[in-house]
Design a protein around this motif. Structure first.
Motif, PDB file in Angstrom:
ATOM      1  N   MET A   2      58.852 -28.165  80.794  1.00  0.00           N
ATOM      2  CA  MET A   2      57.497 -27.667  81.031  1.00  0.00           C
ATOM      3  C   MET A   2      57.029 -26.788  79.869  1.00  0.00           C
ATOM      4  O   MET A   2      55.849 -26.795  79.510  1.00  0.00           O
ATOM      5  N   PHE A   3      57.946 -26.043  79.277  1.00  0.00           N
ATOM      6  CA  PHE A   3      57.612 -25.236  78.097  1.00  0.00           C
ATOM      7  C   PHE A   3      57.115 -26.146  76.980  1.00  0.00           C
ATOM      8  O   PHE A   3      56.091 -25.873  76.338  1.00  0.00           O
ATOM      9  N   LYS A   4      57.854 -27.230  76.731  1.00  0.00           N
ATOM     10  CA  LYS A   4      57.462 -28.157  75.655  1.00  0.00           C
ATOM     11  C   LYS A   4      56.109 -28.805  75.950  1.00  0.00           C
ATOM     12  O   LYS A   4      55.297 -29.020  75.052  1.00  0.00           O
ATOM     13  N   LYS A   5      55.857 -29.100  77.228  1.00  0.00           N
ATOM     14  CA  LYS A   5      54.570 -29.701  77.581  1.00  0.00           C
ATOM     15  C   LYS A   5      53.439 -28.727  77.292  1.00  0.00           C
ATOM     16  O   LYS A   5      52.391 -29.119  76.741  1.00  0.00           O
ATOM     17  N   GLY A   6      53.627 -27.475  77.646  1.00  0.00           N
ATOM     18  CA  GLY A   6      52.618 -26.473  77.339  1.00  0.00           C
ATOM     19  C   GLY A   6      52.408 -26.302  75.844  1.00  0.00           C
ATOM     20  O   GLY A   6      51.271 -26.141  75.373  1.00  0.00           O
ATOM     21  N   PHE A   7      53.504 -26.379  75.102  1.00  0.00           N
ATOM     22  CA  PHE A   7      53.445 -26.206  73.642  1.00  0.00           C
ATOM     23  C   PHE A   7      52.759 -27.397  72.974  1.00  0.00           C
ATOM     24  O   PHE A   7      51.800 -27.243  72.219  1.00  0.00           O
ATOM     25  N   THR A  59      53.662 -34.508  76.143  1.00  0.00           N
ATOM     26  CA  THR A  59      52.274 -34.126  76.430  1.00  0.00           C
ATOM     27  C   THR A  59      51.778 -34.873  77.664  1.00  0.00           C
ATOM     28  O   THR A  59      52.431 -35.753  78.200  1.00  0.00           O
ATOM     29  N   GLY A  60      50.584 -34.485  78.099  1.00  0.00           N
ATOM     30  CA  GLY A  60      49.959 -35.131  79.241  1.00  0.00           C
ATOM     31  C   GLY A  60      49.880 -34.218  80.441  1.00  0.00           C
ATOM     32  O   GLY A  60      50.026 -32.990  80.337  1.00  0.00           O
ATOM     33  N   GLU A  61      49.663 -34.807  81.592  1.00  0.00           N
ATOM     34  CA  GLU A  61      49.488 -34.045  82.834  1.00  0.00           C
ATOM     35  C   GLU A  61      50.768 -33.287  83.184  1.00  0.00           C
ATOM     36  O   GLU A  61      51.875 -33.804  83.055  1.00  0.00           O
ATOM     37  N   ALA A  62      50.595 -32.055  83.601  1.00  0.00           N
ATOM     38  CA  ALA A  62      51.729 -31.212  83.994  1.00  0.00           C
ATOM     39  C   ALA A  62      51.655 -30.925  85.487  1.00  0.00           C
ATOM     40  O   ALA A  62      50.678 -30.335  85.959  1.00  0.00           O
ATOM     41  N   ASN A  63      52.665 -31.335  86.192  1.00  0.00           N
ATOM     42  CA  ASN A  63      52.716 -31.103  87.638  1.00  0.00           C
ATOM     43  C   ASN A  63      53.490 -29.814  87.893  1.00  0.00           C
ATOM     44  O   ASN A  63      54.710 -29.809  88.051  1.00  0.00           O
ATOM     45  N   MET A  64      52.766 -28.724  87.944  1.00  0.00           N
ATOM     46  CA  MET A  64      53.395 -27.406  88.078  1.00  0.00           C
ATOM     47  C   MET A  64      53.538 -27.058  89.555  1.00  0.00           C
ATOM     48  O   MET A  64      52.638 -26.502  90.176  1.00  0.00           O
ATOM     49  N   GLU A  65      54.707 -27.380  90.111  1.00  0.00           N
ATOM     50  CA  GLU A  65      54.939 -27.202  91.539  1.00  0.00           C
ATOM     51  C   GLU A  65      55.506 -25.834  91.885  1.00  0.00           C
ATOM     52  O   GLU A  65      55.407 -25.392  93.026  1.00  0.00           O
ATOM     53  N   THR A  66      56.128 -25.177  90.915  1.00  0.00           N
ATOM     54  CA  THR A  66      56.777 -23.894  91.188  1.00  0.00           C
ATOM     55  C   THR A  66      56.268 -22.816  90.236  1.00  0.00           C
ATOM     56  O   THR A  66      55.625 -23.117  89.220  1.00  0.00           O
ATOM     57  N   LEU A  94      54.119 -19.973  78.811  1.00  0.00           N
ATOM     58  CA  LEU A  94      54.828 -19.477  77.632  1.00  0.00           C
ATOM     59  C   LEU A  94      54.745 -20.479  76.488  1.00  0.00           C
ATOM     60  O   LEU A  94      54.577 -20.096  75.320  1.00  0.00           O
ATOM     61  N   GLY A  95      54.867 -21.777  76.802  1.00  0.00           N
ATOM     62  CA  GLY A  95      54.720 -22.792  75.759  1.00  0.00           C
ATOM     63  C   GLY A  95      53.340 -22.757  75.144  1.00  0.00           C
ATOM     64  O   GLY A  95      53.191 -22.863  73.914  1.00  0.00           O
ATOM     65  N   PHE A  96      52.322 -22.604  75.977  1.00  0.00           N
ATOM     66  CA  PHE A  96      50.947 -22.496  75.479  1.00  0.00           C
ATOM     67  C   PHE A  96      50.780 -21.276  74.579  1.00  0.00           C
ATOM     68  O   PHE A  96      50.167 -21.356  73.502  1.00  0.00           O
ATOM     69  N   ILE A  97      51.309 -20.137  75.003  1.00  0.00           N
ATOM     70  CA  ILE A  97      51.192 -18.911  74.213  1.00  0.00           C
ATOM     71  C   ILE A  97      51.862 -19.069  72.853  1.00  0.00           C
ATOM     72  O   ILE A  97      51.309 -18.680  71.808  1.00  0.00           O
TER      73      ILE A  97
END
Length: 271
Positions: free
Chosen positions: A95-100, A26-33, A42-45
């Motif tokens: 990144m999927f796990k971070k969103g989830f 968890t925490g800040e996600a640096n989505m560069e791409t 998708l993880g959030f969904i």
């Protein structure tokens, strides 16, 4: 109730994890791409979908942060990964796990239901257009290569061409009856692409195959209704008598010319 016991068990399993500890992933996600953003969405969904199902169950209480801690080391199911890779080619698991876990543990996300859905649909459509374009190019190239192969093959000794475009070569003569389209037959076969890639082979499996003649591809239907039982032929099948523009499986591409060695063992049911 069983569901309540499950909830108690989950909380008990994570009892020794301090409530002050931050949930992993968890925490800040640096989505560069684009892939980072897609994977996070998708993880959030999936987290939202999972929470909705859980909240419909008759739990007395459920601490989602403790549940997230209990499942922090869980892996994504292979079948889910395969499903998403078929849609988007690849997935950033971290990144999927971070969103989830951001959504499950802290009810926080960079996306809303609407923005996540819109973004995923946009990327899906973009990938679909890219794949459709590549498939169209592959189909044209395969058709060209297949026709060149058949033109050259038709000149070889022993190769017979039919009006439909099917080509065959008799490897062993047979002296039994010839099937009709309604008959059920037993065969062995070895199927390859024109470059020699094996895509299916009962011979390699040490097995036979049984099927109704009219239930197979057109090239097989035409050949089988000319073959006497006991015969073994090499078939050279143009794409329009095989799997056409759609191809088949992962090995047979669009408009692919294919080859089979077929031995007709028996007619096991005649109609």
């Amino acid at each position: 109730m069983k569901v309540k016991h499950l909830a108690i068990g989950l909380i008990a399993a994570s009892f020794f994890a301090s409530a002050c500890n931050r949930v992993p992933h968890t925490g800040e996600a640096n989505m560069e791409t684009e892939l980072d953003s897609l994977s996070y969405a998708l993880g959030f969904i999936e987290a939202n979908s999972w929470k909705e199902r859980v909240q419909q169950a008759p739990f007395d209480t459920l601490d989602f942060k403790q549940v997230a801690l209990a499942f922090k080391d869980a892996n994504i199911l292979d079948r889910y990964m395969e499903f998403r890779k078929n849609q988007f080619d690849t997935l950033n698991v971290a990144m999927f796990k971070k969103g989830f876990f951001n959504e499950v543990a802290y009810d926080k996300s960079y996306f809303t239901d609407m923005t996540a859905d819109v973004y995923v649909r946009k990327i899906f459509q973009k990938n679909k257009e890219k794949r459709d374009s590549q498939k169209k190019a592959d189909a044209a190239e395969n058709l060209k290569k297949g026709q060149a192969f058949l033109d050259e093959n038709a000149l070889k000794d022993g190769v017979i061409s039919t009006e439909s475009g099917l080509q065959y070569k008799v490897i062993e003569e047979g002296d039994g009856p010839v099937p009709t389209p309604e008959d059920r037959v037993k065969c062995t076969y070895h199927g390859t692409l024109i470059d020699g890639t094996v895509f299916d082979s009962s011979v390699e499996r040490g097995d036979t195959a049984s099927f109704r003649v009219k239930g197979v591809i057109k090239g097989w239907q035409e050949a089988l209704t000319m073959m006497p039982v006991g015969a073994k032929w090499k078939l050279y099948i143009p794409s329009d008598l095989a799997y056409g523009q759609n191809g088949a499986g992962t090995d047979i591409g669009p408009n692919e010319t294919i080859m089979f060695e077929v031995e007709l063992i028996d007619i096991i049911e005649s109609k």
